[in-house]
Every structure is written in structure tokens, then in C-alpha cells.
Design a protein around this motif. Structure first.
Motif, PDB file in Angstrom:
ATOM      1  N   UNK A 412      10.019 -23.144  -8.582  1.00  0.00           N
ATOM      2  CA  UNK A 412      11.072 -22.845  -9.549  1.00  0.00           C
ATOM      3  C   UNK A 412      10.737 -21.583 -10.320  1.00  0.00           C
ATOM      4  N   UNK A 413      11.747 -20.738 -10.495  1.00  0.00           N
ATOM      5  CA  UNK A 413      11.668 -19.582 -11.383  1.00  0.00           C
ATOM      6  C   UNK A 413      12.919 -19.619 -12.262  1.00  0.00           C
ATOM      7  N   UNK A 414      12.743 -19.311 -13.536  1.00  0.00           N
ATOM      8  CA  UNK A 414      13.869 -19.424 -14.464  1.00  0.00           C
ATOM      9  C   UNK A 414      13.681 -18.467 -15.622  1.00  0.00           C
ATOM     10  N   UNK A 415      14.814 -17.916 -16.103  1.00  0.00           N
ATOM     11  CA  UNK A 415      14.848 -17.150 -17.346  1.00  0.00           C
ATOM     12  C   UNK A 415      16.086 -17.611 -18.099  1.00  0.00           C
ATOM     13  N   UNK A 416      15.919 -17.949 -19.378  1.00  0.00           N
ATOM     14  CA  UNK A 416      17.051 -18.475 -20.118  1.00  0.00           C
ATOM     15  C   UNK A 416      16.934 -18.227 -21.590  1.00  0.00           C
ATOM     16  N   UNK A 417      18.070 -18.341 -22.279  1.00  0.00           N
ATOM     17  CA  UNK A 417      18.126 -18.214 -23.721  1.00  0.00           C
ATOM     18  C   UNK A 417      18.997 -19.354 -24.245  1.00  0.00           C
ATOM     19  N   UNK A 438      18.333 -19.186 -12.491  1.00  0.00           N
ATOM     20  CA  UNK A 438      17.194 -19.901 -11.915  1.00  0.00           C
ATOM     21  C   UNK A 438      17.225 -19.851 -10.405  1.00  0.00           C
ATOM     22  N   UNK A 439      16.042 -20.042  -9.847  1.00  0.00           N
ATOM     23  CA  UNK A 439      15.880 -20.212  -8.411  1.00  0.00           C
ATOM     24  C   UNK A 439      15.066 -21.477  -8.194  1.00  0.00           C
ATOM     25  N   UNK A 440      15.588 -22.389  -7.396  1.00  0.00           N
ATOM     26  CA  UNK A 440      14.898 -23.650  -7.113  1.00  0.00           C
ATOM     27  C   UNK A 440      14.744 -23.765  -5.601  1.00  0.00           C
ATOM     28  N   UNK A 441      13.509 -24.024  -5.178  1.00  0.00           N
ATOM     29  CA  UNK A 441      13.200 -24.182  -3.755  1.00  0.00           C
ATOM     30  C   UNK A 441      12.527 -25.545  -3.596  1.00  0.00           C
ATOM     31  N   UNK A 442      13.332 -26.565  -3.367  1.00  0.00           N
ATOM     32  CA  UNK A 442      12.810 -27.925  -3.240  1.00  0.00           C
ATOM     33  C   UNK A 442      12.786 -28.330  -1.771  1.00  0.00           C
ATOM     34  N   UNK A 443      12.352 -29.570  -1.495  1.00  0.00           N
ATOM     35  CA  UNK A 443      12.346 -30.064  -0.125  1.00  0.00           C
ATOM     36  C   UNK A 443      13.757 -30.207   0.432  1.00  0.00           C
ATOM     37  N   UNK A 444      14.750 -30.288  -0.462  1.00  0.00           N
ATOM     38  CA  UNK A 444      16.116 -30.533  -0.013  1.00  0.00           C
ATOM     39  C   UNK A 444      16.947 -29.270   0.089  1.00  0.00           C
ATOM     40  N   UNK A 445      16.778 -28.325  -0.815  1.00  0.00           N
ATOM     41  CA  UNK A 445      17.661 -27.155  -0.824  1.00  0.00           C
ATOM     42  C   UNK A 445      16.990 -25.973  -1.499  1.00  0.00           C
ATOM     43  N   UNK A 483      20.319 -25.166   2.752  1.00  0.00           N
ATOM     44  CA  UNK A 483      19.206 -26.058   3.052  1.00  0.00           C
ATOM     45  C   UNK A 483      17.970 -25.232   3.369  1.00  0.00           C
ATOM     46  N   UNK A 484      16.853 -25.827   3.269  1.00  0.00           N
ATOM     47  CA  UNK A 484      15.598 -25.085   3.396  1.00  0.00           C
ATOM     48  C   UNK A 484      15.409 -24.500   4.786  1.00  0.00           C
ATOM     49  N   UNK A 485      14.552 -23.447   4.842  1.00  0.00           N
ATOM     50  CA  UNK A 485      14.167 -22.845   6.120  1.00  0.00           C
ATOM     51  C   UNK A 485      13.084 -23.720   6.743  1.00  0.00           C
ATOM     52  N   UNK A 486      13.342 -24.183   7.957  1.00  0.00           N
ATOM     53  CA  UNK A 486      12.392 -25.043   8.668  1.00  0.00           C
ATOM     54  C   UNK A 486      11.966 -24.347   9.956  1.00  0.00           C
ATOM     55  N   UNK A 578      24.681 -28.663  -2.607  1.00  0.00           N
ATOM     56  CA  UNK A 578      23.457 -29.462  -2.431  1.00  0.00           C
ATOM     57  C   UNK A 578      22.743 -29.776  -3.747  1.00  0.00           C
ATOM     58  N   UNK A 579      22.787 -28.848  -4.713  1.00  0.00           N
ATOM     59  CA  UNK A 579      22.108 -29.098  -5.982  1.00  0.00           C
ATOM     60  C   UNK A 579      22.822 -30.135  -6.839  1.00  0.00           C
ATOM     61  N   UNK A 580      24.089 -30.503  -6.484  1.00  0.00           N
ATOM     62  CA  UNK A 580      24.848 -31.486  -7.257  1.00  0.00           C
ATOM     63  C   UNK A 580      24.885 -32.844  -6.572  1.00  0.00           C
TER      64      UNK A 580
END
Length: 697
Positions: A412-417, A438-445, A483-486, A578-580
């Protein structure tokens, strides 16, 4: 003037000290002292007479018996007690005590209490026994190595304790009979242990005589205030009850409009002839008042108007001390002050039947308002994670904070206010506006998201846990997901533009926000949402229901259970980002499986999420004696299922079992759980470890 005649003198009366002093010593004491004393010729100068050793002792005057030449004393036979002897009863003005018939209460192997008095009955015997057992020196220092001498020393302390306890319960003529001996233990009659027995003869119980409460009868609410002090003439006397009733009266005064009331220390005068104690406790009510305005001594920092909004009282309400203390706690909970005091000040004095008015003066000491925070960690579910933030908690007075945050991690990478306004529109209501990328790279997406989110909520916190909390909000976001790169295979990316309204509510009857031991929680969430992707518009409803229950079993075990149901109604899976979607598995879901690893998968083994979810968990939090009881062992069993349909697939339930460790701290328990999947799939690890703060649910 006529002189009084002298009294006749008895010639045989013993001489007085002034008769032995000569007139010359009175007229000239220094000359008389120089005369010295007349020497006795039969007494040596050193005052010691000499007697020859061979000189026999002269016969004693008036004695005709000759002094024996030799004297021999034979052995003395020990007499056995005669069980037929009957002792006469002594009338001491109280019921006769048959110690042999005393009712015995054994506290330990070394300590026994006897209660021989039958009438009048010892009315507080049970509570008396429990208190003595808790405070007894013999009981606290009980050891198999104790000897009679040690017990005797401790018995003196316990005897004093028993006398004090008798006085507490109003038995001022009580007696304690102490006996120390040994008793046989086991089958071997030679094995003995020392034992102390106290026979307690309480005697009659004293009652209250006159009860004087000073000027309390001048208060307008005298009948209700007098009823709060539940001690009356004729009641049995118990001194510690006086302290409790003094507290109840003080609380009643503070809660019915008397901010300046004063209560002197109570005095109890015991009259042994009447068997009564007269109680005097001087009370000065000080007049009745209502609330006026709240006045801040730093209005630019926290204004008087804002503090009045925080207060749970309105001008004109009857003064209550608890509401004054509540205002102080609420100001402390803002986190903006290092110290605060709330003091009533008379504005208008009482006149006749009209109460006076008090202003509530608030004195504030500002705390440091800027905070820089950072954290670094590693988790099996999130990898390496570095987090940092800067915050000014009162940049927009009153209570308007600005927070800038960032996250750098392997997943995860994030910048917020974030802008946050506490106590906005009422007590404990919070307005939050949040913008982030944000950028989220999980097992699912893999999702790259830009979002703006706003909420208005009433939530619980550590100082004020609420039985009902709620929140409403809206969200707009744009997300580029795939979906993730496999195995190096690129999956197509898809953009979603999403708008959402949502609301949630929680009913909470538990005894702790972070570590509940009893009670239940019920939570619900509804979120109508629309999504546009690939030129199509989708509408659906996200919903979730949670329930948890906590029950203490004995002194050191808490059994906890929870269930969760969630679904997405109204759109096919392809219309939902996918994130929802819904996922299961991980430390807050089904332990033993990876994060988001439970549920349907595509041909490449990627979790694709679902439209329905069901979960259940049960665990036993078993306290131990390690580290003063801070460590607990927690065996658990979790179950869960995710389905692409809107109804859960109960045929694909995943089970996880394991054991956890909890270490209780001042801010909640630290949790370490080790879970094992009972029906794993090919890609599931044999063991999963989770570390976090707080209980699993």
C-alpha cells in the motif's frame, strides 16, 4: 469580720507533710540546711551495718515454731480434673454464655471463631466474619511452619482487630476471649498444629440517639435531602455506614442545586448508660442555584459559545455537580488542553423561594497542538509498512484539525489530507472531510484510487462509550483496477467511477470499548451505490449486519462469539469494482487463512471476491496468573464463506482453528494469534500468524 472557729484536731490522725517541717526551716531555710543531720552511733558512716556471717538469725517475734534443720519437698501428684464438678453461673447482667455450645466458624487450620452468645443474636455476624477473614493477620501470614510464639504475637493484633470491628458494628460492650493451643492433624496423634480461637461475645448492640445535621433543615429541599441521609434515631449503630450516608448526602446536595454546600466531619458520642450514640454532623447547605452561562478564560482558543455547546446543561437548569464534572471531562477529551478546571461562581444570590444563578468559569491550559507521528512495522498480511503524519489539532478554532498523512509499503502507498471538526453541531458529533490518493496491491486486486469522502458521525471513544453510535456520509472516487499479475501474465485494467451514500449504526451494551467482558453489540450498514465502467451504469446496495456477545464465566474466563452477514444486491459481479467486493480470510475474519484468500477464484487462482459473505467465530479468553494476570490464552474457532451469488454458499464453509496470546496494557490488549486452516486449498499456508492491537472482535 468574724473569724471562723478552728476545727477540732484528731490526735491519732497521721501527721501531715507540713507538720514534719520545723519552724526554723520555714523562717531561714538556708541556715537550717547548714545544720546537717544527727548521726546515729549504731549506724556506720557509710550507712551499712556489719553482721557476722556466723551470727544466727534471731527468732522472729511472736513465733514459737523452731526453724527446721532440714526441709525436703517430695514430688507433687498431678490431679486429674473432676468432670462431675458443676460451676455456679455468675450473674453479670447479660445472658449466660455456654462456651462449650459456641457455634464455630473455621477460617483456616490455625484460626477459629466461636460465637457463644445466643441472645440477643449477633445480627451482623456474616458480614463481620467476612471482614475479619479479609483483614486477619493470622490468615494473611498462615504457614505450615508457624509455631505457638508466632501465633501468639499475631493473635494480639487480631484481637485488637476484632474489638475494632465490634465497635464498627455498634457493639461497644463486647468481649473477646482468646485461647491458644494445639490440635491434632491427620491420623497420627503426635502430629499437632498450633491453633488460635477467639470466642466473641458482642453483648447488646447500641443504637443512634439524637441525630443532628446542623442547618440542613433550612434547605428548600430538606425532606428529600434528609431522606438521602438514611440514619435515624433508634437505628442500629454502624460507624462505617455514617461515612457512606455522608457521601450520599453530599451527592444529593450536589445534584439538587447546592454548589456551595459544606459538611463537617461527623462526631459520634457514645453513652454507655443509655446504650446509644449521639451523632452530630454539621451541614451548611449554602443556598440553591441554577446554571447560568459558561465562561471561557481563553475565548480565542475555545470560545464560551463552543463550551456551552459541549455542556449537557442549559441556562436555567438546576445545578448538578455531575454535569459540571461531565463538562470538565468533555473538554479534556478534546485533547487540546493539558489541564482544565470548571468552577461555579455566584452571579445572583437566592432570594426567597427563587434560586440563585451561578456562572461556570472554565480555566484552560493549552496543550501542545502540533504532532508529528511515525510508525514502521511488518505483517504477514500487509508486508513492510512505513507510516508518517503531521497534525495541527486546532488550526481552525474551535476544534478544527488538519492532518496530512502518508504510507509507503510493499502492498500500500497513500497520500492524504484530512479536515476534522470535533463537537460540530453538538456534543460528540464529528464532521470529517478526507481526500486521498492510494495504490493497493493485495492478493485479490491491484487498485489505484483517488477519492473524496465526507462523514458526519457520533462515535464512542475511550472516555465516553455510547450505547448508540451512528454515522452518515458520502463518497466519490475514481479507481483504476485489475486482478493481480500472476506468473507475468498482465490482466486487463478497468476504470470505475463510483458514487456512494452510506449510513451505519451500532448498539453497544458492553463494559469496554477495547476489551469487553460482558454485554453485546449490534451493528448495521447500508450503502446505496452507483458505478460506471466500460460505458455502463450499475446501481446496487451494499449492506452488512454484525452481532457479537460477551459473557464472563467465573473470575478469569470470557467467552466471546460473533456473526456477520454481508451482501451486495442489484448488480452483477462485473459491475462492481474489485475493491468494493466482499472477501474473507485474515486476522479480523477467518483466522488460519491469508488476507482475502477465502472465496471464489478465477482460472489463475486469484480471489475475485463475491456478493455475499457469512462469518462466525467463537473464542475463550482464559486469564492466567502470569505478569499479575495481564496474560491470557485464547483458543478459537472461526468459520466463513464467500459467494458470487447474493445468498451465501453454506456448502463452501472454510474452518480455521488456533490459539492466541493476549497481553493487557493500559490502552488495550496486544494480540498474537496462530491459526491453522482445517480444510485448506492447495495455495493455503499450513499456519498463519496475526499480530495487532485489540481483541479480534
Amino acid at each position: 469580720m468574724v473569724a471562723a472557729p478552728l476545727a477540732a484536731q484528731d490526735m491519732d490522725a497521721p501527721q501531715r507533710l507540713e507538720d514534719l517541717i520545723p519552724d526554723s526551716a520555714v523562717s531561714d531555710p538556708e541556715a537550717w540546711a547548714q545544720q546537717g543531720t544527727v548521726a546515729d552511733p549504731d549506724v556506720p558512716a557509710d550507712g551499712l551495718s556489719e553482721v557476722a556471717v556466723e551470727t544466727p538469725i534471731a527468732d522472729l517475734p511472736g513465733t514459737d515454731l523452731a526453724w527446721p534443720e532440714s526441709l525436703e519437698i517430695g514430688d507433687i501428684d498431678v490431679l486429674a480434673p473432676d468432670e462431675d464438678i458443676q460451676f455456679a453461673e455468675v450473674d453479670e447482667g447479660r445472658p449466660q454464655i455456654a462456651f462449650a455450645d459456641a457455634e464455630l466458624e473455621r477460617i483456616s487450620d490455625e484460626l477459629v471463631l466461636g460465637f457463644p452468645q445466643k441472645a440477643p443474636p449477633f445480627s451482623e455476624r456474616g458480614d463481620f466474619f467476612n471482614r475479619f477473614k479479609a483483614l486477619s493477620t493470622i490468615e494473611q501470614l498462615d504457614s505450615d511452619e508457624d509455631n505457638v510464639a508466632q501465633l501468639a504475637a499475631r493473635a494480639r493484633q487480631d484481637e485488637a482487630l476484632l474489638n475494632n470491628l465490634l465497635h464498627v458494628y455498634g457493639y461497644y460492650d463486647g468481649e473477646i476471649v482468646r485461647s491458644i493451643g494445639t490440635r491434632e492433624v491427620g491420623e497420627n496423634t503426635a502430629d499437632t498444629r498450633p491453633e488460635v480461637r477467639f470466642d466473641i461475645i458482642p453483648g447488646p448492640r447500641y443504637t443512634y440517639g439524637t441525630v443532628t445535621l446542623g442547618q440542613l433543615d433550612t434547605a428548600p429541599d430538606y425532606p428529600a435531602l434528609r431522606d438521602s441521609f438514611d440514619i435515624n434515631s433508634g437505628d442500629f449503630l454502624q460507624s462505617d455506614v455514617i461515612v457512606q450516608e455522608q457521601f450520599d448526602l453530599d451527592r444529593a446536595l450536589g445534584e439538587t442545586g447546592y454548589p456551595f454546600a459544606a459538611i463537617d466531619a461527623p462526631e459520634l458520642l457514645i453513652d454507655h448508660d443509655r446504650l446509644e450514640g449521639d451523632l452530630t454532623m454539621l451541614v451548611t447547605p449554602g443556598g440553591k442555584y441554577i446554571f447560568g452561562e459558561v465562561i471561557s478564560d481563553d475565548p480565542e482558543f475555545l470560545s464560551s459559545k463552543h463550551l456551552a455547546e459541549i455542556a449537557r446543561f442549559e441556562p436555567g437548569d438546576v445545578y448538578q455537580r455531575s454535569l459540571s464534572l461531565d463538562l470538565r471531562r468533555a473538554i479534556t477529551a478534546t485533547g487540546l488542553v493539558s489541564s482544565v478546571s470548571v468552577t461555579p461562581r455566584e452571579v445572583t444570590p437566592p432570594q426567597g423561594d427563587q434560586p440563585g444563578v451561578v456562572a461556570m468559569d472554565v480555566a484552560l491550559q493549552q496543550a501542545k497542538l502540533r504532532t508529528i507521528a511515525g510508525a514502521i512495522g511488518f505483517g504477514t498480511e500487509e508486508g513492510i509498512r512505513l507510516q508518517a503524519s503531521w497534525e495541527h489539532r486546532n488550526l481552525f478554532p474551535p476544534e478544527g484539525s488538519l492532518r496530512v498523512r502518508g504510507i509507503i509499503g510493499t502492498r500500500e502507498q497513500l497520500a492524504g489530507v484530512t479536515f476534522r471538526k470535533n463537537n460540530f453541531g453538538g456534543r460528540d458529533k464529528i464532521l470529517t472531510l478526507d481526500a486521498y490518493a492510494s495504490t493497493i496491491d493485495s492478493d485479490a486486486y491491484d487498485a489505484q484510487t483517488v477519492a473524496i469522502r465526507g462523514t458526519y458521525e457520533r462515535t464512542s471513544n475511550l472516555l465516553f462509550q455510547k450505547p448508540l453510535s451512528w454515522g452518515v456520509g458520502a463518497e466519490i472516487l475514481a479507481s483504476d483496477e485489475r486482478n493481480r499479475i500472476v506468473d507475468g501474465i498482465e490482466r486487463p485494467r478497468q476504470r470505475y467511477f463510483i458514487g456512494s451514500l452510506f449510513g451505519r449504526a451500532t448498539i453497544d451494551s458492553t463494559d469496554s470499548l477495547l476489551d469487553p467482558t460482558q454485554g453485546f453489540r449490534l451493528g448495521g450498514f447500508l450503502g446505496p451505490e452507483t458505478s460506471r465502467t466500460e460505458g455502463q451504469q450499475f446501481y446496487y446496495l451494499r449492506n452488512q449486519a454484525d452481532a457479537s456477545y460477551y459473557q464472563s464465566v467465573g473470575d478469569s474466563i470470557v467467552v466471546a462469539g460473533r456473526v456477520r452477514f454481508a451482501s451486495i444486491q442489484g448488480a452483477d459481479l462485473v459491475g462492481i469494482a474489485p475493491s468494493r467486493r466482499l472477501y474473507g480470510g485474515g486476522g479480523g475474519s477467518v483466522r488460519g487463512y491469508g488476507y482475502q484468500a477465502i472465496g471464489p477464484k478465477n482460472d489463475l487462482g486469484e480471489p475475485i471476491g463475491g456478493r455475499s459473505l457469512v462469518e462466525a467465530s467463537i473464542e475463550a479468553r482464559i486469564g492466567t496468573g502470569f505478569f499479575d494476570g495481564a496474560v491470557s490464552i485464547v483458543p478459537f474457532l472461526d468459520a466463513g464463506s464467500v459467494s458470487t451469488a447474493t445468498v451465501p454458499d453454506f456448502g463452501a464453509i472454510k474452518l480455521g482453528v488456533g490459539v492466541g496470546l493476549r497481553y493487557t496494557t493500559g490502552f488495550g490488549p496486544i494480540r498474537v494469534d496462530v491459526g491453522v486452516p482445517l480444510n485448506p486449498e492447495e495455495d493455503d499456508a499450513p499456519v498463519a500468524v496475526y499480530v495487532s492491537l485489540g481483541q479480534a472482535f
